[in-house]
Design a protein around this motif. Structure first.
Motif, short mmCIF file in Angstrom:
data_model
loop_
_atom_site.label_atom_id
_atom_site.label_comp_id
_atom_site.label_asym_id
_atom_site.label_seq_id
_atom_site.Cartn_x
_atom_site.Cartn_y
_atom_site.Cartn_z
N GLY A 397 2.64 -27.82 -1.56
CA GLY A 397 1.73 -26.70 -1.30
C GLY A 397 2.40 -25.46 -0.76
N ILE A 398 3.74 -25.43 -0.71
CA ILE A 398 4.42 -24.26 -0.16
C ILE A 398 4.40 -23.11 -1.15
CG2 ILE A 398 5.85 -25.74 1.28
CD1 ILE A 398 8.18 -25.25 -0.58
N ASN A 399 4.70 -21.91 -0.66
CA ASN A 399 4.66 -20.74 -1.53
C ASN A 399 5.96 -19.94 -1.55
OD1 ASN A 399 4.61 -19.41 0.92
ND2 ASN A 399 2.46 -18.78 0.78
N ALA A 400 7.06 -20.57 -1.12
CA ALA A 400 8.37 -19.92 -1.17
C ALA A 400 9.44 -21.00 -1.12
CB ALA A 400 8.55 -18.95 0.00
N VAL A 401 10.65 -20.64 -1.53
CA VAL A 401 11.79 -21.56 -1.47
C VAL A 401 12.93 -20.88 -0.73
CG1 VAL A 401 11.17 -22.85 -3.55
CG2 VAL A 401 12.59 -20.80 -3.75
N PRO A 402 13.86 -21.65 -0.14
CA PRO A 402 14.95 -21.05 0.63
C PRO A 402 15.90 -20.26 -0.26
CG PRO A 402 15.26 -23.42 0.42
CD PRO A 402 13.90 -23.12 -0.10
N GLU A 403 16.35 -19.13 0.24
CA GLU A 403 17.19 -18.24 -0.57
C GLU A 403 18.48 -18.92 -1.01
OE1 GLU A 403 19.24 -13.78 -0.46
OE2 GLU A 403 18.15 -14.55 1.29
N SER A 404 19.09 -19.71 -0.13
CA SER A 404 20.38 -20.32 -0.47
C SER A 404 20.26 -21.29 -1.64
CB SER A 404 20.97 -21.04 0.74
OG SER A 404 20.19 -22.16 1.11
N TYR A 405 19.05 -21.76 -1.94
CA TYR A 405 18.82 -22.66 -3.06
C TYR A 405 18.54 -21.90 -4.35
CZ TYR A 405 18.60 -26.80 -0.03
OH TYR A 405 18.89 -27.82 0.84
N THR A 406 18.53 -20.57 -4.29
CA THR A 406 18.19 -19.76 -5.46
C THR A 406 19.29 -18.81 -5.87
OG1 THR A 406 17.20 -17.94 -4.18
CG2 THR A 406 15.77 -19.81 -4.72
N VAL A 407 20.44 -18.86 -5.20
CA VAL A 407 21.52 -17.91 -5.50
C VAL A 407 22.79 -18.67 -5.89
CG1 VAL A 407 20.61 -16.16 -3.95
CG2 VAL A 407 22.29 -17.81 -3.09
N GLY A 408 23.68 -17.96 -6.56
CA GLY A 408 24.98 -18.52 -6.90
C GLY A 408 25.16 -18.71 -8.39
N LEU A 477 3.66 -25.31 6.37
CA LEU A 477 4.49 -26.18 5.52
C LEU A 477 5.64 -25.40 4.88
CD1 LEU A 477 1.80 -28.42 3.79
CD2 LEU A 477 3.41 -29.09 5.58
N THR A 478 5.36 -24.16 4.49
CA THR A 478 6.42 -23.34 3.89
C THR A 478 7.52 -23.07 4.90
OG1 THR A 478 4.84 -22.28 2.39
CG2 THR A 478 6.94 -21.17 2.74
N ASP A 479 7.13 -22.70 6.10
CA ASP A 479 8.13 -22.43 7.15
C ASP A 479 8.93 -23.68 7.46
OD1 ASP A 479 9.21 -20.66 9.38
OD2 ASP A 479 8.45 -22.38 10.52
N TYR A 480 8.24 -24.82 7.55
CA TYR A 480 8.95 -26.07 7.84
C TYR A 480 9.96 -26.40 6.74
CZ TYR A 480 9.84 -31.04 8.50
OH TYR A 480 10.47 -32.25 8.66
N SER A 481 9.52 -26.36 5.49
CA SER A 481 10.41 -26.73 4.38
C SER A 481 11.57 -25.77 4.24
CB SER A 481 9.61 -26.78 3.07
OG SER A 481 8.64 -27.80 3.08
N VAL A 482 11.28 -24.47 4.26
CA VAL A 482 12.32 -23.47 4.03
C VAL A 482 13.31 -23.42 5.19
CG1 VAL A 482 12.75 -21.00 3.75
CG2 VAL A 482 10.89 -22.09 2.49
N SER A 483 12.80 -23.38 6.42
CA SER A 483 13.70 -23.26 7.57
C SER A 483 14.58 -24.50 7.73
CB SER A 483 12.90 -23.02 8.85
OG SER A 483 12.06 -24.12 9.16
N HIS A 484 14.01 -25.68 7.49
CA HIS A 484 14.82 -26.88 7.64
C HIS A 484 15.82 -27.05 6.50
CE1 HIS A 484 11.97 -27.77 10.82
NE2 HIS A 484 12.78 -28.73 11.22
N ALA A 485 15.48 -26.56 5.32
CA ALA A 485 16.46 -26.57 4.24
C ALA A 485 17.66 -25.70 4.60
CB ALA A 485 15.82 -26.08 2.94
N GLU A 486 17.40 -24.54 5.17
CA GLU A 486 18.51 -23.65 5.56
C GLU A 486 19.31 -24.25 6.72
OE1 GLU A 486 19.44 -21.56 3.65
OE2 GLU A 486 17.91 -20.19 2.89
#
Length: 541
Positions: A397-408, A477-486
């Motif tokens: 149900g999140i609405n964003a993904v961590p930047e480090s998983y989208t670059v490179g 949930l978005t903050d939890y998923s994205v921040s913990h991924a980073e």
């Protein structure tokens, strides 16, 4: 947002996936997938997995939900960006994170290719198009199967043989498909629902054999799946044998037994050790029977158990890739491509393990009834080799993904790319695998253990918010998923610099920072002296 723009967001992931698959030679076809039904899981989850194996740099995709106007369409493009056709848009599409949608529907695949003459390049839709459209348009696995078949019939199927894993909150299905050949229409396919309490898996070889013809609750199939095989000469109904999809469309060979069935065997043997499942079939022993399509595991599987099943080099078996001179002095399971070679007119081949350095990304999905969709669906995502990676929870149900998983990009190393960081740690470990890998696994287990321990409280909070403030739940949930991924990526950066300093120039730093000479294991030195007698003698004999 209009369909074509939204499609591009999601295809950042799927295009990169498929470029890797298209460029891989037959000897190294990618992907392994495991399916776990509700009754076979410890917490009632339906789970599927995916290892997307190939030398490419993935980006984690996110497609937001959107509404569309009558007459809107989605452009289907070639790799070069040329528009090759259009698919009619629907009034509303669902959001998708990776390969799981907002209704907890997840889909993965493995390519079995099968009969080459059945590839239909006149068709419009590749298998990744079908996955993409099904995730955006359907709630359940059964709905997805019907839509996939309908889309193939309407627009044509362009890929080779495929096995799909589909999971929703109640069911897990395997669907296998293959094209009709050049200029043909639709595809031939069959889909089976796993019986509750069982698990299944597939790994680049068709697995569905016999199937019931009058049980629509558990089996769906194309109307010509048998008659087409008869017309092509793939099956003789007068031979007195039952029709088997796998035999007709993906004939058994010693090569695909070793390459594909060995991975199937290893998952099944580890999930149900009491059944003493033999390796004879994947070693092509005469009279050995194919592995069952599904089995009941010895115990119900936790999410951690499923992580572990996807981390495997056949350890503890005669095929153990960490043993022998081919594993080098430090027991590395890495085998560089190509998979086969010839010496003195004899062909040889490495084992193809479930865990491989050539994995671009993998996932384990959880779909759970009894929870709000936004909370019940978890897309556990890992980058690079499953063995040394770390699975991070992304709620559907999140609405964003961590930047480090989208670059490179594969062309240039970057400290900003999550994939490159995981890749660096995994590759550096090859220098002293038996030393470094335990340290990597210690960090991996700590982080994944913390995620799993926190999961009940995170979901309790999110479930409460779903009733009182759904928008806040999404943000939470978005903050939890994205921040913990980073945070995980930062931890892996620190791990990389730690390993580089500790294991430098062949030395190993002790706790005081002093470099120690550790040399090589005795068993490997013995192999060296046997292979080159008298070469290293300090005193001539």
């Amino acid at each position: 947002m209009k369909g074509p723009d939204m499609r591009k967001l999601y295809f950042v992931l799927l295009i990169i996936i498929t470029i890797g698959a298209v460029l891989m030679p037959e000897s190294s076809l990618p992907c392994t997938s495991l399916l776990v039904t509700r009754g076979a899981s410890a917490d009632g989850s339906v789970m599927i997995t995916y290892t997307c194996d190939g030398e490419f740099h993935p980006h984690l995709g996110y497609t937001p939900a959107g509404d569309h106007n009558p007459g809107d369409s989605i452009e289907i493009t070639s790799w070069g960006g040329k528009v090759i056709g259009k698919v009619a848009q629907v009034p509303h599409n669902y959001s998708v994170i990776g390969m799981m949608n907002e209704h907890q529907l997840a889909i993965s695949e493995t390519t079995f290719e099968g009969r080459e003459e059945l590839e239909n390049r006149d068709g419009l839709l590749e298998y990744w198009d079908l996955i993409d459209l099904a995730l955006q348009r359907t709630h359940t696995a059964r709905e997805a199967i019907h839509l996939i078949a309908e889309l193939a019939e309407t627009y044509g199927y362009r890929s080779t043989g495929e096995s799909f894993s589909l999971a929703d909150v109640n069911e897990a299905w395997i669907m296998e498909m293959i094209g009709p050949g050049p200029g043909g229409k639709g595809m031939e396919w069959v889909a089976l629902r796993l019986p509750d309490g069982y698990i299944s898996c597939h790994a680049n070889k068709s697995r569905i054999g016999e199937f019931p013809l009058n049980d629509t609750l558990n089996c769906l199939y194309s109307k010509n799946v048998i008659s087409f095989a008869v017309a092509k000469g793939y099956y003789n109904p007068d031979a007195g044998t039952a029709f088997k999809f796998c035999d007709a469309y993906c004939p058994d060979t010693p090569q695909n037994r070793r390459y594909a069935d060995t991975r199937v065997w290893s998952i099944l043997r580890r999930a149900a050790p009491s059944q003493n499942i033999s390796s004879d079939y994947n070693r092509f022993v005469e009279g050995a029977r194919p592995y069952p399509l599904w089995i009941k595991p010895d115990k119900k599987l936790t999410i951690a158990d499923v992580f572990a099943l996807m981390r495997d080099h056949y350890e503890g078996t005669p095929l153990d890739m960490t043993k022998g001179v081919d594993a080098g002095p430090f027991g590395s399971p890495l085998r560089c491509r190509p998979m086969t070679w010839t010496a003195d007119s004899v062909e040889y081949g490495w084992e193809r393990s479930i865990s491989t350095p050539q994995t671009a990304f993998s996932f384990v999905s959880q779909s759970r009834a009894g929870l709000p969709d936004a909370v019940g669906g978890v897309f556990w995502y890992g980058l690079d080799d499953t063995y040394s990676s770390c699975y991070v929870p992304f709620y559907c149900g999140i609405n964003a993904v961590p930047e480090s998983y989208t670059v490179g990009t594969l062309k240039k190393f970057s400290w900003e790319s999550a994939w490159w960081i995981f890749n660096l740690v995994a590759n550096y470990a090859q220098l002293k695998y038996s030393y470094m890998m335990p340290e990597i696994l210690s960090v991996q287990r700590e982080i994944e253990g913390n995620f799993l321990a926190a999961q009940p409280e995170i979901e309790k909070t999110a479930s409460a918010l779903s009733q009182s403030n759904p928008a806040l739940m999404t943000n939470f949930l978005t903050d939890y998923s994205v921040s913990h991924a980073e945070l995980v990526v930062n931890r892996w950066r620190d791990l990389a610099t730690y390993l580089i300093a500790k294991y430098n120039d062949g030395y190993v730093q002790d706790s005081t920072g002093r470099a120690r000479e550790m040399g090589y294991p005795d068993n490997w030195l013995n192999e060296v002296t046997k292979s080159r007698p008298n070469r290293f003698n300090l005193v001539p004999k």
